[in-house]
Design a protein around this motif. Sequence first.
Motif, PDB file in Angstrom:
ATOM      1  N   THR A   1      60.601  45.870  34.875  1.00 42.85           N
ATOM      2  CA  THR A   1      59.191  46.263  34.866  1.00 42.85           C
ATOM      3  C   THR A   1      58.768  46.779  36.227  1.00 42.85           C
ATOM      4  O   THR A   1      59.391  46.466  37.248  1.00 42.85           O
ATOM      5  N   ALA A   2      57.710  47.554  36.244  1.00 41.33           N
ATOM      6  CA  ALA A   2      57.160  48.097  37.483  1.00 41.33           C
ATOM      7  C   ALA A   2      56.131  47.134  38.069  1.00 41.33           C
ATOM      8  O   ALA A   2      55.348  46.522  37.339  1.00 41.33           O
ATOM      9  N   VAL A   3      56.149  47.020  39.403  1.00 43.10           N
ATOM     10  CA  VAL A   3      55.172  46.186  40.103  1.00 43.10           C
ATOM     11  C   VAL A   3      54.500  47.003  41.196  1.00 43.10           C
ATOM     12  O   VAL A   3      55.024  48.024  41.651  1.00 43.10           O
ATOM     13  N   ARG A   4      53.336  46.516  41.600  1.00 42.83           N
ATOM     14  CA  ARG A   4      52.594  47.112  42.709  1.00 42.83           C
ATOM     15  C   ARG A   4      52.124  45.996  43.627  1.00 42.83           C
ATOM     16  O   ARG A   4      51.844  44.884  43.174  1.00 42.83           O
ATOM     17  N   LEU A   5      52.015  46.324  44.905  1.00 41.64           N
ATOM     18  CA  LEU A   5      51.591  45.355  45.913  1.00 41.64           C
ATOM     19  C   LEU A   5      50.707  46.081  46.917  1.00 41.64           C
ATOM     20  O   LEU A   5      51.097  47.124  47.446  1.00 41.64           O
ATOM     21  N   GLN A   6      49.513  45.544  47.156  1.00 42.62           N
ATOM     22  CA  GLN A   6      48.563  46.131  48.104  1.00 42.62           C
ATOM     23  C   GLN A   6      48.239  45.152  49.218  1.00 42.62           C
ATOM     24  O   GLN A   6      48.186  43.944  48.994  1.00 42.62           O
ATOM     25  N   HIS A   7      47.970  45.706  50.391  1.00 38.11           N
ATOM     26  CA  HIS A   7      47.397  44.954  51.508  1.00 38.11           C
ATOM     27  C   HIS A   7      46.083  45.639  51.857  1.00 38.11           C
ATOM     28  O   HIS A   7      46.077  46.733  52.426  1.00 38.11           O
ATOM     29  N   ALA A   8      44.971  45.021  51.493  1.00 34.29           N
ATOM     30  CA  ALA A   8      43.641  45.585  51.717  1.00 34.29           C
ATOM     31  C   ALA A   8      43.043  44.996  52.991  1.00 34.29           C
ATOM     32  O   ALA A   8      42.699  43.813  53.040  1.00 34.29           O
ATOM     33  N   ILE A   9      42.946  45.814  54.025  1.00 31.92           N
ATOM     34  CA  ILE A   9      42.397  45.357  55.304  1.00 31.92           C
ATOM     35  C   ILE A   9      40.914  45.067  55.131  1.00 31.92           C
ATOM     36  O   ILE A   9      40.161  45.877  54.585  1.00 31.92           O
ATOM     37  N   GLY A  10      40.526  43.868  55.564  1.00 32.81           N
ATOM     38  CA  GLY A  10      39.124  43.467  55.472  1.00 32.81           C
ATOM     39  C   GLY A  10      38.601  43.377  54.053  1.00 32.81           C
ATOM     40  O   GLY A  10      37.404  43.407  53.836  1.00 32.81           O
ATOM     41  N   GLY A  11      39.510  43.288  53.086  1.00 32.20           N
ATOM     42  CA  GLY A  11      39.098  43.184  51.687  1.00 32.20           C
ATOM     43  C   GLY A  11      38.532  44.473  51.126  1.00 32.20           C
ATOM     44  O   GLY A  11      37.800  44.455  50.131  1.00 32.20           O
ATOM     45  N   ALA A  12      38.886  45.603  51.725  1.00 33.75           N
ATOM     46  CA  ALA A  12      38.369  46.897  51.271  1.00 33.75           C
ATOM     47  C   ALA A  12      38.708  47.134  49.804  1.00 33.75           C
ATOM     48  O   ALA A  12      39.676  46.584  49.270  1.00 33.75           O
ATOM     49  N   ALA A  13      37.913  47.972  49.161  1.00 34.71           N
ATOM     50  CA  ALA A  13      38.170  48.338  47.770  1.00 34.71           C
ATOM     51  C   ALA A  13      39.546  48.989  47.659  1.00 34.71           C
ATOM     52  O   ALA A  13      40.053  49.585  48.614  1.00 34.71           O
ATOM     53  N   SER A  14      40.145  48.882  46.487  1.00 26.11           N
ATOM     54  CA  SER A  14      41.478  49.423  46.247  1.00 26.11           C
ATOM     55  C   SER A  14      41.539  50.910  46.606  1.00 26.11           C
ATOM     56  O   SER A  14      40.663  51.685  46.229  1.00 26.11           O
TER      57      SER A  14
ATOM     58  N   ALA B   1      53.440  45.706  35.263  1.00 24.85           N
ATOM     59  CA  ALA B   1      53.258  46.429  34.005  1.00 24.85           C
ATOM     60  C   ALA B   1      53.420  45.508  32.805  1.00 24.85           C
ATOM     61  O   ALA B   1      52.811  45.728  31.760  1.00 24.85           O
ATOM     62  N   SER B   2      54.211  44.438  32.947  1.00 21.97           N
ATOM     63  CA  SER B   2      54.544  43.598  31.797  1.00 21.97           C
ATOM     64  C   SER B   2      53.761  42.299  31.693  1.00 21.97           C
ATOM     65  O   SER B   2      53.657  41.730  30.618  1.00 21.97           O
ATOM     66  N   GLY B   3      53.280  41.795  32.799  1.00 26.04           N
ATOM     67  CA  GLY B   3      52.647  40.476  32.782  1.00 26.04           C
ATOM     68  C   GLY B   3      53.651  39.333  32.874  1.00 26.04           C
ATOM     69  O   GLY B   3      53.261  38.170  32.839  1.00 26.04           O
TER      70      GLY B   3
ATOM     71  N   PRO C   1      49.604  37.761  37.278  1.00 27.83           N
ATOM     72  CA  PRO C   1      48.519  38.567  36.703  1.00 27.83           C
ATOM     73  C   PRO C   1      48.825  39.030  35.281  1.00 27.83           C
ATOM     74  O   PRO C   1      49.990  39.197  34.912  1.00 27.83           O
ATOM     75  N   ALA C   2      47.780  39.230  34.519  1.00 29.23           N
ATOM     76  CA  ALA C   2      47.930  39.813  33.182  1.00 29.23           C
ATOM     77  C   ALA C   2      48.511  41.218  33.327  1.00 29.23           C
ATOM     78  O   ALA C   2      48.339  41.872  34.358  1.00 29.23           O
ATOM     79  N   ALA C   3      49.188  41.681  32.295  1.00 29.96           N
ATOM     80  CA  ALA C   3      49.793  43.013  32.309  1.00 29.96           C
ATOM     81  C   ALA C   3      48.764  44.080  32.673  1.00 29.96           C
ATOM     82  O   ALA C   3      47.622  44.030  32.206  1.00 29.96           O
ATOM     83  N   THR C   4      49.176  44.985  33.523  1.00 27.74           N
ATOM     84  CA  THR C   4      48.403  46.160  33.954  1.00 27.74           C
ATOM     85  C   THR C   4      47.049  45.824  34.572  1.00 27.74           C
ATOM     86  O   THR C   4      46.114  46.598  34.484  1.00 27.74           O
ATOM     87  N   THR C   5      46.969  44.660  35.246  1.00 27.10           N
ATOM     88  CA  THR C   5      45.720  44.238  35.871  1.00 27.10           C
ATOM     89  C   THR C   5      45.938  44.006  37.357  1.00 27.10           C
ATOM     90  O   THR C   5      46.647  43.075  37.749  1.00 27.10           O
ATOM     91  N   LEU C   6      45.337  44.847  38.198  1.00 23.29           N
ATOM     92  CA  LEU C   6      45.400  44.645  39.640  1.00 23.29           C
ATOM     93  C   LEU C   6      44.575  43.411  39.973  1.00 23.29           C
ATOM     94  O   LEU C   6      43.399  43.324  39.627  1.00 23.29           O
TER      95      LEU C   6
END
Length: 107
Positions: free
Chosen positions: A43-56, A92-94, A13-18
Motif C-alpha cells: 500500500t501507499a503511505v504519506r508522511l508530512q512534517h507541518a512546521i508550526g502546525g501549518a495547514a497541509s 491508502a489501505s488503512g 489512520p482510516a484509509a485515505t485519511t490524512l
Amino acid sequence: MADTFGALAQSTPAATTLTAAYTVPALRRATVEVVICNRGIATAVRLQHAIGGAASANAQYLLYDYLVDANATKVTADFTMAATDVVRVYSASGDVTFNINGIEEDA
C-alpha cells in the motif's frame, strides 16, 4: 520538565485519511523517527512534517505515495521538530500503523 524518551505517539489512520499523529508540545522540541508497519497488502503511505502546525501543503511531504510492501516495515531517518510542529500520516489501505519514537526536551 524532564525529557521524554521512547514512544511519543502511535496512529492507525482510516484509509485515505490524512491524520495528525503527533504534535510537539509548547515549549518543547523533539527529535523523532517514524516506524511505518504495514499489516496488509502492499500500500501507499504519506508522511508530512507541518512546521508550526501549518495547514497541509505539498512542501511538507517527507514521503508521498511511498509503496510499503505487504507485511513490511519502513523506518525514517531522524528529523527534528520545534514546538507546535505536527506529523501527519496517511495510508491508502488503512492497514498501516505509524509509531513516532524519539525524545522530547525543553526548547
